[in-house]
Scaffold this active site. Structure first.
Site, PDB file in Angstrom:
ATOM      1  N   HIS A 146       6.379   1.731 -47.522  1.00  0.00           N
ATOM      2  CA  HIS A 146       6.379   3.187 -47.463  1.00  0.00           C
ATOM      3  C   HIS A 146       6.846   3.633 -46.082  1.00  0.00           C
ATOM      4  O   HIS A 146       6.371   3.127 -45.065  1.00  0.00           O
ATOM      5  CB  HIS A 146       4.988   3.723 -47.770  1.00  0.00           C
ATOM      6  CG  HIS A 146       4.628   3.587 -49.211  1.00  0.00           C
ATOM      7  ND1 HIS A 146       3.673   4.353 -49.821  1.00  0.00           N
ATOM      8  CD2 HIS A 146       5.113   2.787 -50.180  1.00  0.00           C
ATOM      9  CE1 HIS A 146       3.580   4.025 -51.097  1.00  0.00           C
ATOM     10  NE2 HIS A 146       4.447   3.065 -51.327  1.00  0.00           N
ATOM     11  N   LYS A 484      -2.789  15.064 -52.104  1.00  0.00           N
ATOM     12  CA  LYS A 484      -1.810  16.158 -52.137  1.00  0.00           C
ATOM     13  C   LYS A 484      -2.119  17.117 -53.279  1.00  0.00           C
ATOM     14  O   LYS A 484      -1.901  18.329 -53.173  1.00  0.00           O
ATOM     15  CB  LYS A 484      -0.411  15.563 -52.304  1.00  0.00           C
ATOM     16  CG  LYS A 484       0.728  16.576 -52.325  1.00  0.00           C
ATOM     17  CD  LYS A 484       2.050  15.867 -52.145  1.00  0.00           C
ATOM     18  CE  LYS A 484       3.216  16.790 -52.486  1.00  0.00           C
ATOM     19  NZ  LYS A 484       3.662  16.654 -53.860  1.00  0.00           N
TER      20      LYS A 484
END
Length: 816
Positions: A146, A484
């Site tokens: 990532h 999120k």
């Protein structure tokens, strides 16, 4: 390093930072001139005075930075960035040094296996109970690519070399001339670092990410893992440690990953491990001269396909030479085949006076083989549930390649297929069907990434067990997208509840449960100290089986130095051992669930109102943060957004959680790590929350991660980014909400931990952040100026802007 007992424990750290700072000052003067050095010192002084409340200094700092041309801003940025690299190296080295000092003082280091065993003994757990629990302990660390590691491998290698030189300076036997030689070598390395661009000139390919991960394996994990296994086996049975990787197999929204990268990951990993094993075997062969003219050996040891005149009286060297050649020819069908040869060598040694030899170098070789096999970290495949439905042909192509690799390298090479954004059992069943068509034998693991999907974890798992009964169940929980979606408080709580329900279901059905934790580096993506996080999970959710991702810059931070790698691996294993002892992790205190539910609901309502219900938030976010510019920083092979990106809320929905967190962190808001927490915590009486903080590891870990994130936040610095928004009313409205919520969260945390200042109970960390601020504050101010220039069309501002992003990431460390 020896020192008087009256010295502060962090005195050597301060000395290292001071030395590196002085060397950097000399290098800066040599490379850029005295005037630039004086400018950098003036900027730092003004920033420090501004931090102390001197408004005149703050104005002078802003005016000084605004008056600089782009080239000068770029050099000042680099000076602060290199300083942070050096400070980070010194802090990492100091952690290793303190661990060594504690052992020399005779105590059990914190978060160590020795401490875990002592804790269990104090609680009355018998040696037999510990041994029985230890046999089932399994820790699998899964490396992912990532894109939050902004540094290329060249610079990471420089960091390693500087840490080695600092370690050499700790030797009290150094003569003055030897110390001077090492300081000269440090100056050389800092000069090279100054002349090495920390910003890549091109986006890394997937194969580059594979190489970077394997570099960590070669450079630190190889020996650190074997060292930990030696410590473990000195007291306990089994092999608790395993590694995995997503790099090359993560196809979720990455058009650059496919069958070719899957093959590259497996074959390259296998080749690296074989070469490392060959290195170990060659070292043994060079060392072992045991001769049949002096000591007997099993005749089968020397019975290998080599010329008769090759080491005719040295049977062990002869066998090791044959093994070395077979490894080079990739001639072993499995790790067990090689183990069989090592068994033969060991049996012969023990039968002929060589037990000490068998317990030495041979045992070390065997530990490497036991942890890494012949293929290295197992490659996990990851596909989005939508990909399975919409593009089964391309999916089958990848799965067929994986099946071919399994046939060539064994089932351990690829053993897991993760389905991102799993919404129903049908997503898992479809993946299993496609894998079966391709001839691939894998465990299909649902990845639950939204609040609603986490709430449905138990029913999904129950349906899967009914449709295809199994003795094992693996479910992955995603911290990034759930954070999120619903904010950090609700995400953490729903993940905790999902694990409770899964553990209850597994117990009822007699199934072995493994929860795979998809954690990131920042608190907003599930980051934080691993040891505390493991012990904060609900009873029976871990039960001695841990599987967790290691992402982005946290890989370098935790495993970049061999000593740090050993420390962090041991912490994960020690905590997991503690969870393996039945009923050691107690239930939540009475009423705790109801209390946290109230906190979560209030936190989520505020978070959703700010992030998802305000149609202007996406416009504010894109102008206020450098999120669009992140895509220009060549730090990852994967796009920042999934393919379905549109505009407005749809654009925000498609944006990956990593750039969402990374962008907010650049502005020093760090919004994803605390938004909603203040409102949520205010919904409950502080006395209740203080009780939970004392008695419940889950809540304590949540609050301590909030505290760390709030301490790293600086709303005063973030306010400087408001001039980028271009709409004063929008800027004032949104930032006003964020600032008020930040203050609420800070006040609530201080009330809970009963402190006047954040991190008051952690003075070393508090001091570290305070010392960093005068260096990072000017970087933010320069970044704002560069963003204005870049967005106004000044092409010359781009590279300095990218350096500002990389520099601030280095300063704050856990950025994504």
């Amino acid at each position: 390093m020896s020192r008087p007992v009256t010295d502060s424990p962090d005195a050597p750290l301060r000395a290292n930072v001071r030395l590196l700072g002085e060397i950097l000052g000399r290098v800066l003067t040599e490379q850029e001139g005295e005037e630039l050095y004086r400018l950098e010192e003036r900027v730092r002084l003004l920033a420090r005075l501004g931090r102390r409340g001197d408004t005149g200094a703050s104005r002078a700092l802003a005016e000084t930075i605004a008056a600089l041309d782009v080239e000068t801003q770029a050099v000042v940025l680099r000076a602060f960035t290199v300083y942070f690299h050096l400070a980070n190296i010194a802090e990492q080295h100091h952690r290793v040094r303190r661990r060594r000092e504690l052992e020399l003082e005779g105590g059990d280091p914190r978060e160590s296996l020795a401490e875990a065993l002592a804790l269990l003994a104090q609680e009355g757990v018998t040696a037999d109970e510990v041994e029985a629990a230890a046999g089932g302990v399994s820790v699998e660390l899964v490396l992912t690519a990532h894109p939050t590691e902004a540094l290329p491998r060249t610079i990471l290698a420089k960091h390693r070399r500087i840490a080695q030189l600092l370690d050499g300076l700790d030797d009290p036997r150094l003569t003055p001339s030897e110390r001077a030689e090492r300081e000269v070598a440090l100056a050389e390395e800092v000069t090279i670092l100054w002349q090495t661009d920390e910003v890549r000139s091109h986006r890394p390919r997937v194969v580059d990410e594979i190489r970077q991960a394997l570099w960590f394996l070669e450079d630190s994990l190889w020996d650190a893992a074997a060292h930990l296994l030696a410590v473990w086996r000195g007291q306990l049975p089994g092999n608790p440690l395993r590694f995995g990787t997503w790099i090359g197999g993560d196809l979720d929204g990455n058009p650059n990953a496919g069958a070719e990268t899957v093959r590259e990951a497996v074959e390259r990993g296998s080749a690296v491990v074989r070469e490392l094993l060959r290195r170990d075997v060659r070292a043994l062969a060079a060392s072992w001269g045991m001769s049949s003219t002096l000591v007997d050996a099993d005749s089968r040891v020397a019975a290998v396909d080599l010329p008769a005149d090759r080491n005719p009286t040295e049977p062990y060297r002869r066998r090791l030479t044959a093994i070395w050649e077979r490894l080079g020819a990739d001639d072993y069908r499995s790790a067990d085949e090689l183990r069989g040869e090592l068994d033969l060598i060991e049996t012969s040694l023990r039968a002929n006076g060589g037990s000490r030899i068998a317990d030495g170098g041979l045992a070390a070789l065997r530990r490497h083989l036991d942890v890494f096999g012949l293929t290295g970290p197992a490659l996990d495949l990851r596909l989005h549930s939508r990909q399975l439905r919409e593009d089964p042909v391309a999916t089958l192509e990848v799965l067929a390649e994986a099946a071919a690799l399994q046939r060539r390298r064994g089932a351990d090479a690829i053993d897991t297929l993760i389905v991102s954004m799993t919404h129903s059992a049908e997503d898992v069943v479809l993946a299993e069907s496609l894998a079966a068509q391709a001839g691939l034998d894998v465990t299909v693991v649902p990845l639950l990434e939204t609040i609603d999907d986490l709430r449905g974890a138990e029913s999904l798992a129950a349906e899967l067990l009914e449709r295809r009964p199994s003795s094992r169940l693996e479910v992955m929980v995603g911290y990034s997208d759930s954070g999120k979606d619903g904010g950090v408080v609700t995400a953490q709580w729903e993940i905790f509840r999902a694990q409770e329900r899964l553990a209850w279901l597994a117990g009822e059905r007699g199934v072995e449960l493994t929860v795979f934790h998809g954690r990131g580096g920042s608190a907003g993506r599930g980051g934080g100290p691993t040891y505390a996080a493991i012990l904060a999970q609900p009873p029976h959710a871990v039960d001695g089986r841990l599987k967790v991702t290691e992402q982005g810059e946290t890989i370098a931070f935790k495993y970049g130095l061999p000593g740090l790698a050993r420390r962090n691996l041991e912490a994960a294993v020690a905590a997991t051992l503690l969870t393996a002892v039945p009923d050691r992790i107690g239930e939540a205190p009475e009423g705790a669930r109801d209390t946290i539910e109230v906190v979560s609901q209030a936190a989520r309502a505020l978070y959703r109102a700010v992030v998802w219900d305000d149609p202007e938030l996406p416009r504010f976010f894109r102008s206020f943060t450098p999120v669009d510019e992140l895509s220009l920083l060549e730090i990852g092979s994967r796009p920042a957004s999934r393919p379905e990106a549109t505009s407005g809320a749809g654009e925000l929905e498609s944006l990956r959680a990593i750039p969402w967190v990374f962008a907010w962190t650049q502005t020093r808001c760090i919004v994803p790590a605390w938004l909603g927490a203040g409102t949520g915590l205010e919904a409950v009486r502080p006395t209740e929350l203080r009780t939970l903080f004392r008695e419940w590891p889950f809540f304590r870990a949540l609050v301590e991660n909030l505290e760390m994130s709030l301490a790293k936040s600086s709303m005063g610095i973030a306010e400087g980014y408001l001039e980028l928004v271009g709409d004063d009313a929008l800027a004032a409205r949104v930032f006003g909400v964020l600032r008020d919520e930040h203050d609420r969260a800070r006040d609530a945390v201080l009330e809970i931990v009963e402190a006047r200042e954040l991190l008051e109970r952690h003075p070393v960390l508090q001091q570290s952040i305070r010392l960093r601020n005068p260096y990072v504050d000017p970087m933010n101010a320069i970044q704002v100026e560069l963003l204005k220039r870049w967005r106004a069309g000044d092409e010359s501002a781009l590279r300095p802007l990218l350096r500002s992003i990389a520099g601030i990431a280095a300063a704050l460390r856990n950025t994504g």
